[in-house]
Design a protein around this motif. Structure first.
Motif, PDB file in Angstrom:
ATOM      1  N   HIS A  58       0.818  -1.228   0.000  1.00  0.00           N
ATOM      2  CA  HIS A  58       0.000   0.000   0.000  1.00  0.00           C
ATOM      3  C   HIS A  58       0.847   1.272   0.000  1.00  0.00           C
ATOM      4  CE1 HIS A  58      -2.574  -2.918   2.548  1.00  0.00           C
ATOM      5  NE2 HIS A  58      -2.940  -3.050   1.288  1.00  0.00           N
ATOM      6  N   ARG A  59       2.094   1.215  -0.549  1.00  0.00           N
ATOM      7  CA  ARG A  59       2.959   2.385  -0.440  1.00  0.00           C
ATOM      8  C   ARG A  59       3.448   2.877  -1.809  1.00  0.00           C
ATOM      9  NH1 ARG A  59       1.864   0.989   4.194  1.00  0.00           N
ATOM     10  NH2 ARG A  59       3.124   1.174   6.079  1.00  0.00           N
ATOM     11  N   GLY A  60       4.233   2.009  -2.448  1.00  0.00           N
ATOM     12  CA  GLY A  60       5.029   2.502  -3.570  1.00  0.00           C
ATOM     13  C   GLY A  60       4.319   2.381  -4.901  1.00  0.00           C
ATOM     14  N   THR A  63       7.085  -1.773  -8.985  1.00  0.00           N
ATOM     15  CA  THR A  63       6.524  -3.086  -9.315  1.00  0.00           C
ATOM     16  C   THR A  63       6.396  -3.991  -8.102  1.00  0.00           C
ATOM     17  OG1 THR A  63       7.461  -2.920 -11.514  1.00  0.00           O
ATOM     18  CG2 THR A  63       6.858  -5.137 -10.772  1.00  0.00           C
ATOM     19  N   LEU A  64       7.479  -4.095  -7.312  1.00  0.00           N
ATOM     20  CA  LEU A  64       7.426  -5.030  -6.184  1.00  0.00           C
ATOM     21  C   LEU A  64       6.380  -4.605  -5.166  1.00  0.00           C
ATOM     22  CD1 LEU A  64      11.145  -6.037  -5.479  1.00  0.00           C
ATOM     23  CD2 LEU A  64       9.371  -7.280  -6.727  1.00  0.00           C
ATOM     24  N   SER A  65       6.257  -3.306  -4.927  1.00  0.00           N
ATOM     25  CA  SER A  65       5.252  -2.847  -3.962  1.00  0.00           C
ATOM     26  C   SER A  65       3.855  -3.258  -4.423  1.00  0.00           C
ATOM     27  CB  SER A  65       5.327  -1.338  -3.791  1.00  0.00           C
ATOM     28  OG  SER A  65       4.316  -0.919  -2.893  1.00  0.00           O
ATOM     29  N   GLN A  66       3.634  -3.160  -5.736  1.00  0.00           N
ATOM     30  CA  GLN A  66       2.330  -3.559  -6.260  1.00  0.00           C
ATOM     31  C   GLN A  66       2.134  -5.072  -6.124  1.00  0.00           C
ATOM     32  OE1 GLN A  66      -0.095  -1.355  -7.101  1.00  0.00           O
ATOM     33  NE2 GLN A  66      -1.279  -3.261  -6.966  1.00  0.00           N
ATOM     34  N   LEU A  67       3.204  -5.846  -6.415  1.00  0.00           N
ATOM     35  CA  LEU A  67       3.096  -7.313  -6.319  1.00  0.00           C
ATOM     36  C   LEU A  67       2.861  -7.741  -4.861  1.00  0.00           C
ATOM     37  CD1 LEU A  67       5.938  -8.519  -8.745  1.00  0.00           C
ATOM     38  CD2 LEU A  67       3.454  -8.616  -9.121  1.00  0.00           C
ATOM     39  N   ALA A  68       3.573  -7.082  -3.950  1.00  0.00           N
ATOM     40  CA  ALA A  68       3.409  -7.425  -2.530  1.00  0.00           C
ATOM     41  C   ALA A  68       1.998  -7.081  -2.068  1.00  0.00           C
ATOM     42  CB  ALA A  68       4.451  -6.689  -1.690  1.00  0.00           C
ATOM     43  N   PHE A  72      -0.716  -9.684  -0.589  1.00  0.00           N
ATOM     44  CA  PHE A  72      -1.311  -9.463   0.732  1.00  0.00           C
ATOM     45  C   PHE A  72      -2.834  -9.403   0.630  1.00  0.00           C
ATOM     46  CE2 PHE A  72      -2.243  -6.467   4.372  1.00  0.00           C
ATOM     47  CZ  PHE A  72      -1.890  -7.343   5.375  1.00  0.00           C
ATOM     48  N   GLU A  73      -3.330  -8.690  -0.367  1.00  0.00           N
ATOM     49  CA  GLU A  73      -4.786  -8.571  -0.517  1.00  0.00           C
ATOM     50  C   GLU A  73      -5.406  -9.877  -1.023  1.00  0.00           C
ATOM     51  OE1 GLU A  73      -6.548  -6.239   0.804  1.00  0.00           O
ATOM     52  OE2 GLU A  73      -4.715  -5.247   1.454  1.00  0.00           O
ATOM     53  N   ALA A  74      -4.635 -10.652  -1.791  1.00  0.00           N
ATOM     54  CA  ALA A  74      -5.133 -11.971  -2.202  1.00  0.00           C
ATOM     55  C   ALA A  74      -5.272 -12.871  -0.973  1.00  0.00           C
ATOM     56  CB  ALA A  74      -4.185 -12.593  -3.228  1.00  0.00           C
ATOM     57  N   ALA A  75      -4.334 -12.722  -0.041  1.00  0.00           N
ATOM     58  CA  ALA A  75      -4.415 -13.501   1.193  1.00  0.00           C
ATOM     59  C   ALA A  75      -5.662 -13.107   1.993  1.00  0.00           C
ATOM     60  CB  ALA A  75      -3.164 -13.282   2.035  1.00  0.00           C
TER      61      ALA A  75
END
Lengths: 409, 150
Positions: A58-60, A63-68, A72-75
Motif C-alpha cells: 500500500h505504499r510505492g 513493481t514489487l510494492s504492487q506485487l506485494a 497481501f490482498e489476495a491472502a
C-alpha cells in the motif's frame, strides 16, 4: 460421492519437521493445540514471497510494492472465503487471536461499555479471552459474568441463557476449549444472544483447523483466530468483524496505513479494514496463512476432523486402560484434545519423561488458570492432535506414560 | 542425559515422603513461592533462634523436583545460621546451573546435580530456596508477599 480415503502417510510427508528425532526417538508431536507444524506448501509460499516479491504494501508505485500488495490482498480474500465473510472489509490482519480480542476489547469496549454493563464469558476461557475484558471492565466500570460448566467440561447452556439480561453488552466465548477440548454449541450460543440484541465474539483459535467455520451462518459479530494454530506462520492472526460494527468502532492503534490524512491538528481514518491495521503488516505471514488454508481445504476439514476423532477415541481408550490415569474433560462433543493426570506423578514430571521418549505434550495450566482452579487441579498433561497425528503417536504416548509409571514406581 | 540422573532414588523418596511437611504455627516468618510456568506453589514457615533457623516446615503442591528439593533443603538448613544458609544456596545454585560445579559438602542435595541437564526444570529445584530467602528477608515484617521464579 465418497471422499478420498485420508492418506495419513502422504500428509505426514508434507511436514518436514515430523521426520526429525527428539532425544534419540522419533518425534511424536502431540502439542498442536499450542502450535501446529507447517506443511511444505506454507514454507514454499513464504520462501517464494520473500525471494521474489517482497516490498512494503500500500505504499510505492514500483513493481514489487504492487506485487506485494496484490499478494497481501489476495491472502485477505483467501481468509474471507475460508470464513465465508461477506466482504474483505471484514477481515483484519492482526498479530494473533490474542491481539484480535484485545482490539475488540479496546476499540468496541471503550466505545460501548459503561458502569454496570456486563460481558458474559464461560468458565472454559483461555486467558486471552478473560484478561482483555478485565482490562476493559477496569477502564469502564463494566463487569465480567462467567457462565458455568458441568463436571464433563460442557457449558451449562440454560445457566448461560439465564445470565443474558438487559445489562449484557457482549457475549465473548471460545469455540473450542484449549484445555479440555470441549466444542461449545456456538451456533446456539450466538442465536440466544442475537434474540436479545446482544453482539457476540467467538474465540476460534482452537476451532479453525478442525472444522469449517462460516461466520455468516453462525451470525457472530466477531471471530478471532491465529495463523499458527492453522498450519500457518506465527505472529499473524485474523479478526473477522461485521462491517456495520467495525465502521462505528474507533481505531485502536495509530500510525501509517490506518490514516487517510494527517495534519498536526487532526487526522482522518482510512477505510476498512485498513483503519485497524496501523503499521507495516506481517505480509509473508498472510501469504503463508493463505497457503495453509489452501492446504487444509485440499485435505478437507471434514476428513481432518474425522481422522482426529478416531485418534481421540484411540487415545482415550488406551490411556484410560492405564492404572492411575484420570481424563479431564469428557464432553460429548470434543475436539482432538486429551487432558489427563496420572496418580502420583505431577504433570510437569510427566512432561519431562514423555519428552525424553520423544513425545511432545503440554504440561501446565494451559493459560486457563480459573478453569484449573474450578477443576481443583494445579495442572494437567495435555496431548492434542493435528491433521498429521497418527496411531503411532498415540502408541508412543501410551508407552511413555507407562515409562513414567515405572520411573515413579 | 538420562532420566535416572534426574529422578534419582533419593529424589523420588523425598517426593513420596517429604520431610518437614506442614505449617509451623506460630511462625516467625511465612513466605509463599509460585512458579507460574508449571503451577508449583509452596509455603515456607520458619522459627528463628537468634540468627539461626530453629525450625522450618513447607507445604504446597508441586512436581517431584520441587517437592524433593524443598524437602532436602528443609533438612539441610535446620539449625544453620543465615550466613551458612546463604553459602549453601550459592552452592546449590551453582550445582543447578554450572556443568563443572562441585557437589562436595552438599550431602543429599548433591542428588540435584542431574537437574542441570534439564534446563526447563532448574526453576522447580530453586523455587524453595528463593522462597526461603523471601521468608528470611521478611522475618521481621508483618506481611509476606509472594515470590516468583518467573
Amino acid at each position: 460421492m465418497s471422499a478420498a480415503p485420508y492418506d495419513i502417510a502422504r500428509v505426514r510427508g508434507d511436514f518436514p519437521i515430523l521426520s526429525r528425532q527428539v532425544n534419540g526417538r522419533p518425534l511424536a508431536y502431540l502439542d498442536s493445540a499450542a502450535s501446529t507444524q507447517r506443511p511444505r506448501a506454507v514454507l514454499a509460499a513464504v520462501e517464494h514471497y520473500e525471494t521474489h516479491v517482497h516490498a512494503n504494501v500500500h505504499r510505492g508505485v514500483h513493481t514489487l510494492s504492487q506485487l506485494a500488495t496484490d499478494a497481501f490482498e489476495a491472502a485477505r480474500e483467501r481468509v474471507r472465503r475460508y470464513l465465508n465473510a461477506a466482504s474483505t472489509h471484514e477481515i483484519i490482519f492482526v498479530r494473533g487471536a490474542t491481539e484480535a480480542i484485545n482490539l475488540v476489547a479496546q476499540s468496541w469496549g471503550r466505545m460501548s461499555l459503561k458502569t454496570g454493563d456486563e460481558i458474559v464469558i464461560s468458565s472454559l476461557e483461555h486467558h486471552a479471552n478473560i484478561v482483555p475484558w478485565q482490562m476493559a471492565c477496569e477502564a469502564t466500570g463494566a463487569k465480567l459474568v462467567v457462565a458455568p460448566i458441568n463436571e464433563r467440561g460442557e457449558l451449562q447452556f440454560e445457566a448461560y441463557v439465564a445470565l443474558l439480561g438487559p445489562r449484557t453488552r457482549l457475549v465473548a466465548m471460545t469455540h473450542v476449549s484449549n484445555a479440555l477440548g470441549t466444542v461449545l454449541p456456538v451456533a446456539q450460543i450466538i442465536a440466544a444472544a442475537r434474540e436479545r440484541g446482544i453482539p457476540t465474539l467467538i474465540d476460534g483459535a482452537q476451532a479453525v483447523a478442525h472444522e469449517a467455520v462460516d461466520v455468516q451462518a453462525l451470525g457472530c459479530d466477531f471471530y478471532a483466530f491465529s495463523s499458527h494454530k492453522l498450519y500457518g506462520p506465527t505472529g499473524l492472526g485474523v479478526l473477522y468483524g461485521r462491517e456495520a460494527l467495525l465502521e462505528k468502532m474507533p481505531p485502536w492503534q495509530g500510525g501509517g496505513d490506518m490514516i487517510r490524512t494527517v495534519s498536526f491538528e487532526k487526522s482522518t481514518w482510512n477505510d476498512l479494514p485498513y483503519k485497524f491495521e496501523a503499521g507495516t503488516p506481517h505480509i509473508s505471514g498472510a501469504v503463508g496463512l493463505a497457503a495453509a488454508m489452501d492446504y487444509v481445504e485440499s485435505l478437507g476439514l471434514a476428513q481432518i476432523a474425522a481422522h482426529e476423532r478416531s485418534l481421540l477415541a484411540q487415545a482415550t481408550e488406551s490411556l484410560s486402560a492405564i492404572p492411575g490415569i484420570r481424563l479431564h474433560g469428557t464432553a460429548a462433543h470434543k475436539a482432538g484434545v486429551l487432558s489427563f493426570t496420572l496418580a502420583g506423578v505431577h504433570p510437569h514430571d510427566l512432561g519431562t519423561i514423555l519428552d525424553h521418549e520423544g513425545v511432545a505434550i503440554r504440561a501446565g495450566h494451559h493459560c486457563a488458570m480459573p478453569l484449573m482452579e474450578l477443576l481443583g487441579l494445579p495442572a494437567t498433561a495435555r496431548a492434542s492432535f493435528g491433521c498429521y497425528s497418527n496411531a503411532q503417536d498415540v502408541i508412543q504416548l501410551t508407552e511413555a506414560v507407562h515409562k513414567a509409571r515405572e520411573v515413579f514406581g | 542425559m538420562e532420566l535416572n540422573e534426574l529422578y534419582r532414588e533419593v529424589i523420588l523418596d523425598h517426593n513420596r515422603h517429604p520431610r518437614n511437611f506442614g505449617r509451623l504455627d506460630p511462625a516467625d516468618a511465612i513466605a509463599n513461592g509460585h512458579n507460574p510456568l508449571c503451577g508449583d506453589k509452596l509455603t515456607i514457615s520458619l522459627r528463628l533462634a537468634g540468627d539461626a533457623i530453629e525450625d522450618l516446615k513447607f507445604d504446597g503442591n508441586g512436581c517431584a523436583i520441587s517437592v524433593a528439593s524443598a524437602s532436602m533443603m528443609s533438612e539441610a538448613v535446620k539449625g544453620k545460621d543465615r550466613a551458612t544458609v546463604t553459602a549453601l544456596f550459592d552452592k546449590v545454585h551453582a550445582l543447578l546451573t554450572q556443568q563443572d560445579a562441585p557437589s562436595t559438602d552438599l550431602g543429599k542435595l548433591a542428588a540435584l546435580s542431574g537437574v542441570r541437564e534439564f534446563p526447563a526444570r532448574v526453576k522447580c529445584a530453586s523455587l524453595c530456596w528463593h522462597t526461603l530467602n523471601a521468608a528470611l528477608a521478611n522475618a521481621d515484617a508483618a506481611s509476606a508477599p509472594a515470590v516468583s521464579t518467573e
